[in-house]
Structures are given as C-alpha cells and as structure tokens.
Motif scaffolding. Sequence first.
Motif, PDB file in Angstrom:
ATOM      1  N   GLU A   1      41.607   6.881 -12.671  1.00  0.00           N
ATOM      2  CA  GLU A   1      41.457   8.303 -12.861  1.00  0.00           C
ATOM      3  C   GLU A   1      40.047   8.717 -13.270  1.00  0.00           C
ATOM      4  O   GLU A   1      39.426   9.735 -13.073  1.00  0.00           O
ATOM      5  N   ALA A   2      39.536   7.813 -14.489  1.00  0.00           N
ATOM      6  CA  ALA A   2      38.328   8.215 -14.967  1.00  0.00           C
ATOM      7  C   ALA A   2      37.239   7.963 -14.133  1.00  0.00           C
ATOM      8  O   ALA A   2      35.946   8.610 -14.342  1.00  0.00           O
ATOM      9  N   ILE A   3      37.108   7.190 -13.097  1.00  0.00           N
ATOM     10  CA  ILE A   3      36.035   7.008 -12.173  1.00  0.00           C
ATOM     11  C   ILE A   3      36.215   7.790 -10.740  1.00  0.00           C
ATOM     12  O   ILE A   3      35.119   7.770 -10.047  1.00  0.00           O
ATOM     13  N   ARG A   4      37.297   8.279 -10.748  1.00  0.00           N
ATOM     14  CA  ARG A   4      37.650   8.735  -9.418  1.00  0.00           C
ATOM     15  C   ARG A   4      36.250   9.595  -8.513  1.00  0.00           C
ATOM     16  O   ARG A   4      36.292   9.693  -7.663  1.00  0.00           O
ATOM     17  N   GLU A   5      35.785  10.598  -9.649  1.00  0.00           N
ATOM     18  CA  GLU A   5      34.871  11.692  -8.973  1.00  0.00           C
ATOM     19  C   GLU A   5      33.490  10.979  -9.056  1.00  0.00           C
ATOM     20  O   GLU A   5      32.614  11.813  -8.672  1.00  0.00           O
ATOM     21  N   HIS A   6      33.553   9.821  -9.494  1.00  0.00           N
ATOM     22  CA  HIS A   6      31.799   9.288  -9.456  1.00  0.00           C
ATOM     23  C   HIS A   6      31.386   9.329  -8.108  1.00  0.00           C
ATOM     24  O   HIS A   6      32.111   9.034  -7.037  1.00  0.00           O
ATOM     25  N   PRO A   7      29.901   9.722  -7.764  1.00  0.00           N
ATOM     26  CA  PRO A   7      29.689   9.771  -6.501  1.00  0.00           C
ATOM     27  C   PRO A   7      29.761   8.529  -5.729  1.00  0.00           C
ATOM     28  O   PRO A   7      29.879   8.659  -4.390  1.00  0.00           O
ATOM     29  N   ALA A   8      29.588   7.389  -6.429  1.00  0.00           N
ATOM     30  CA  ALA A   8      29.604   6.100  -5.521  1.00  0.00           C
ATOM     31  C   ALA A   8      31.051   5.830  -4.979  1.00  0.00           C
ATOM     32  O   ALA A   8      31.475   5.028  -4.290  1.00  0.00           O
ATOM     33  N   VAL A   9      32.141   6.582  -5.439  1.00  0.00           N
ATOM     34  CA  VAL A   9      33.522   6.063  -5.269  1.00  0.00           C
ATOM     35  C   VAL A   9      34.282   6.860  -4.306  1.00  0.00           C
ATOM     36  O   VAL A   9      34.033   8.097  -3.967  1.00  0.00           O
ATOM     37  N   GLY A  10      34.540   6.342  -3.049  1.00  0.00           N
ATOM     38  CA  GLY A  10      35.212   6.979  -2.041  1.00  0.00           C
ATOM     39  C   GLY A  10      36.716   7.146  -2.387  1.00  0.00           C
ATOM     40  O   GLY A  10      37.194   8.218  -2.132  1.00  0.00           O
ATOM     41  N   ASP A  11      37.428   6.068  -2.546  1.00  0.00           N
ATOM     42  CA  ASP A  11      38.811   6.239  -2.825  1.00  0.00           C
ATOM     43  C   ASP A  11      39.037   5.235  -4.074  1.00  0.00           C
ATOM     44  O   ASP A  11      38.522   4.243  -4.399  1.00  0.00           O
ATOM     45  N   THR A  12      40.153   5.569  -4.772  1.00  0.00           N
ATOM     46  CA  THR A  12      40.801   4.506  -5.790  1.00  0.00           C
ATOM     47  C   THR A  12      42.220   4.539  -5.356  1.00  0.00           C
ATOM     48  O   THR A  12      42.849   5.394  -4.889  1.00  0.00           O
TER      49      THR A  12
ATOM     50  N   LEU B   1      34.221   1.741  -2.430  1.00  0.00           N
ATOM     51  CA  LEU B   1      33.013   2.324  -2.696  1.00  0.00           C
ATOM     52  C   LEU B   1      32.496   3.244  -1.255  1.00  0.00           C
ATOM     53  O   LEU B   1      32.481   2.417  -0.353  1.00  0.00           O
ATOM     54  N   ARG B   2      31.670   3.965  -1.548  1.00  0.00           N
ATOM     55  CA  ARG B   2      31.031   4.649   0.017  1.00  0.00           C
ATOM     56  C   ARG B   2      30.073   3.893   0.304  1.00  0.00           C
ATOM     57  O   ARG B   2      29.206   3.337  -0.639  1.00  0.00           O
ATOM     58  N   ALA B   3      29.693   3.316   1.368  1.00  0.00           N
ATOM     59  CA  ALA B   3      28.854   2.676   2.013  1.00  0.00           C
ATOM     60  C   ALA B   3      28.476   2.727   3.439  1.00  0.00           C
ATOM     61  O   ALA B   3      29.474   3.272   4.328  1.00  0.00           O
TER      62      ALA B   3
ATOM     63  N   ALA C   1      26.833   1.993 -10.992  1.00  0.00           N
ATOM     64  CA  ALA C   1      25.222   2.307 -11.115  1.00  0.00           C
ATOM     65  C   ALA C   1      24.531   1.727  -9.863  1.00  0.00           C
ATOM     66  O   ALA C   1      23.525   2.136  -9.256  1.00  0.00           O
ATOM     67  N   LEU C   2      24.971   0.387  -9.718  1.00  0.00           N
ATOM     68  CA  LEU C   2      24.317  -0.369  -8.543  1.00  0.00           C
ATOM     69  C   LEU C   2      24.456  -0.222  -7.129  1.00  0.00           C
ATOM     70  O   LEU C   2      23.834  -0.549  -6.076  1.00  0.00           O
ATOM     71  N   CYS C   3      25.615   1.066  -7.012  1.00  0.00           N
ATOM     72  CA  CYS C   3      26.345   1.460  -5.767  1.00  0.00           C
ATOM     73  C   CYS C   3      25.880   2.729  -5.508  1.00  0.00           C
ATOM     74  O   CYS C   3      25.895   3.061  -4.026  1.00  0.00           O
ATOM     75  N   ALA C   4      25.445   3.605  -6.211  1.00  0.00           N
ATOM     76  CA  ALA C   4      25.345   5.077  -5.817  1.00  0.00           C
ATOM     77  C   ALA C   4      23.989   4.965  -4.959  1.00  0.00           C
ATOM     78  O   ALA C   4      23.145   4.321  -4.950  1.00  0.00           O
TER      79      ALA C   4
END
Length: 432
Positions: free
Chosen positions: A349-360, A371-373, A429-432
Amino acid sequence: MLSGLKIWHPFTQEALDPAPLRIARAQGVYLYTDDGRRLIDGISSWWVNLHGHCHPAIVAAIAEQAAKLDHVLLAGFSHEPVEELSALLRKVLPANLDHIFFSDNGSTAVEVALKIAVQYWKNIGQPEKRAIVALEHAYHGDTVGAMSVSAASGFTDPFRDLLFPVQRVPSAYCYRCPVGKVRSSCNIDCVEQLRRLLEEKHGEIAAVIVEPLLQGAGGMIVHPVEFLQRVRRLCDEHEVLLIADEVLTGFGRCGKMFACELAGVAPDLMCLSKGLTGGVLPMGATVCTGQVHEAFVSEDRTRTFYHGHSYTGNPVAAAAGVANLRIFETEPVFERIAKIAQIHRERLEAIREHPAVGDTRSIGVVAAIELRADDAGYFSKLRPRLYKFFLKKGVLLRPLGNVIYVLPPYVISEQDLHFIHDRIAESLALCA
Ligand SMILES: Cc1ncc(COP(=O)(O)O)c(C=O)c1O
C-alpha cells in the motif's frame, strides 16, 4: 573450489550472469555463504521451503528414515512413510481427492496429471477427448509436456516444434486485462473465450489445467477467486476435467492449505510438489478423484497407467513430507502466514503510488510489485540490476523480469520481512 566437472547451472547464462554464490549452510530464513555472508532467503529457495531451512523435526525424520529404509521401488511394494504421508494428505486435501500417484518433482506431477486425464477418457470409451486447455501466462514446468501447457516464452521457444498443441485461453491478469475491462466493473469477462471453446469443442477436450489463483513464473499474477469458480463451473457443465497445478500454491502459500480452498473449488486432479517435503527433498504427487482412478482398474491390462519414476514414493522424502505436515499440526503456521500477508499488504500500500510502480498484488505470503518498464517481461534489463542490488544488500530475491516478488519461508521474523520491504522501497530509485 574443487576441480571437477563444470556445473551447468539452471536458468543461468554463464556469459552474462554473476558467478554462483557458494552456500555453506542454512538455518531458518538465512543462507550463509562460505565467505561468511548471511543472506535472507526471500524466495524460499525457488518456492520450496516452508518452515525455515534445516528445521530440526524434518532433519531428524530424514536421518531416522534413511537408517531404516532408504529406498524401495513402489511398483508392487509399499511402506509406512508413503502410507502415513497419504493419510495426512487425505486430511487436508479436498474430500473428493482420494487417490495419490507419486513422482519426483513439479514437472512430473504435471506430466502425470496430463497423461491420467487423457487416458481417463480413452479408458471410458471417449478417446476423442484428448485436447488440453491451458491459460496464457501459464508455467507448469520444464519437461516437454509441462512446457506444452506452459505459455510460449523465451523458455519454450527453442522447442516450439516439439510441443504438443494446446488450446490457449486468457488468464485473469487484471492489470493487463486481456479483454480491456477494469476489475471493479467487470463480470470476469476474460472467461468468455473458455466458455465458447468448451461449448463448441468439449467433445475433443480432456482437461483444463490452471495454476489456481496465482500464476507464479508468469509474473506472480493474482486472479480473482471468481475466475477459478467460473472455470470449475464451465468444466462441470461441459464434462471436462479440471487440473489444479498447486505445485507453487500448495501448503499454505496463498493463505489456506491449498489455493483451491480459497475459491471453494475442488478439482478433479491436483499436482503437488515443492512444499510437499517442507522444501527439503524432491518429491511430486498427483492426486485425483476415485472416479478418475476407477477408470484405470480393469482386467484389461491396456487400461493400466504405465508410468513410474525410479524414485517414486521414496521413503526418505516421504518421511520429510510426514514431518512437514506434522509441523502444520504442532506449530502456529497459519498465524505466521496471516502475519506475513498483513505486512505485505501494508508495505505494498505504501509504495503503490510510486512512479516506478505499475501494479502491486499479494496473496498469502506472496507479494509482487510489477514495475513500469519499456521492456516488460522476463528478459527486462531491470532483472539483473535488481538481482545484484538485493544480493549486495543481503537479500535473495530473483525478480521475474520487471516483477519483484517476495515469497519467504513462514518463519521469517517481522523485522526481516520489513528489512526486505525496505530494500525493495530503496530499489525503486533504480527503476524510476
Ligand atoms: C505452478 C508450477 N508448476 C510446476 C512447476 C515445476 O516444478 P519443478 O521445477 O519441480 O519441476 C513449477 C515450478 O516452479 C510451478 O511453479
């Protein structure tokens, strides 16, 4: 290192991947390298370990059994460990599944299920029912039959011409919905193609095989329970067998002993392996209904199921399986699982809105972050970067391409689980 034959490591590209780490010992959730590093086993050593490495009860059961009866063939013979294991499994499996066929690993458990399904129809006089239906994104193992029912991928491409044809239907991959819907308003429309296929071709179809609720190697894809329920209902309506491949999901991974339980579904055949021995010794099993088994019992020998592996029902592996199931009876295993599931949900829940995250997504002890890729899939360039990053931080995680997932032994401490999630949060941070 000793000089000898060079070990050809699985799923490893020697020209690109880091040299294998030498592990000297393991205890609980920790793997210790021989140069003194400690790693948290965040993936239960390829999804097998349940109660921590070197659990004393399993270790003792193995030692005791090995000194008594090491191995005997199961054709024409039986022994206490397989009988005890079968009795304990009977108590936890869906009630309709009352026969068990042992083999060696997950792929063989699947091969056996497919062969039983096809021969079942032949034995009852409907040999034209021999096609298998499988899902997109499926993974059922690396032997030729198991690869055939697995989705086409870089793993199976070199062997495409060897694989038997399979009817492929969509899976309920909600993040990338195959029919362009959103879960909040859909009516499990992705199952429509299966419905049409069974309506039109049920006379040619032996079985539908699914990984119930969780497609593992395909990207830790979590299905709504309604999808599995609909598949079961369609199989019933059209007289097609349902094979549940619980090789990954069995023994508590999804929060109940078997994933099928969460959907209130009983399959006709179920494949077991990985956690069957607590993740210590190789063993596979295919369980089926009395009705399926009955079709093989005849004075006509051609109806026999002529299949068997040298180590089928190995007593030492079976003793490990017995000790494993006793741990479920004596330790608060499902409380541990529920705690892990709760921490996963909070941390996702805490990382769901991170720009690198597509889905949890999460189910039971499995948490996944897609991750978005631009190069989404197993061969995403994120994979080697993340793998190295986690190892450096003391955690074994093997992302499935752009999908990071955690699948720890049930005895992981809250502190270690938070440590893993902290490292995952850092890795974004490695993925954004
Ligand atoms: C759902 C499923 N089925 C079958 C298999 C194959 O098991 P094994 O690697 O033991 O052959 C796997 C392995 O990951 C799996 O996840």
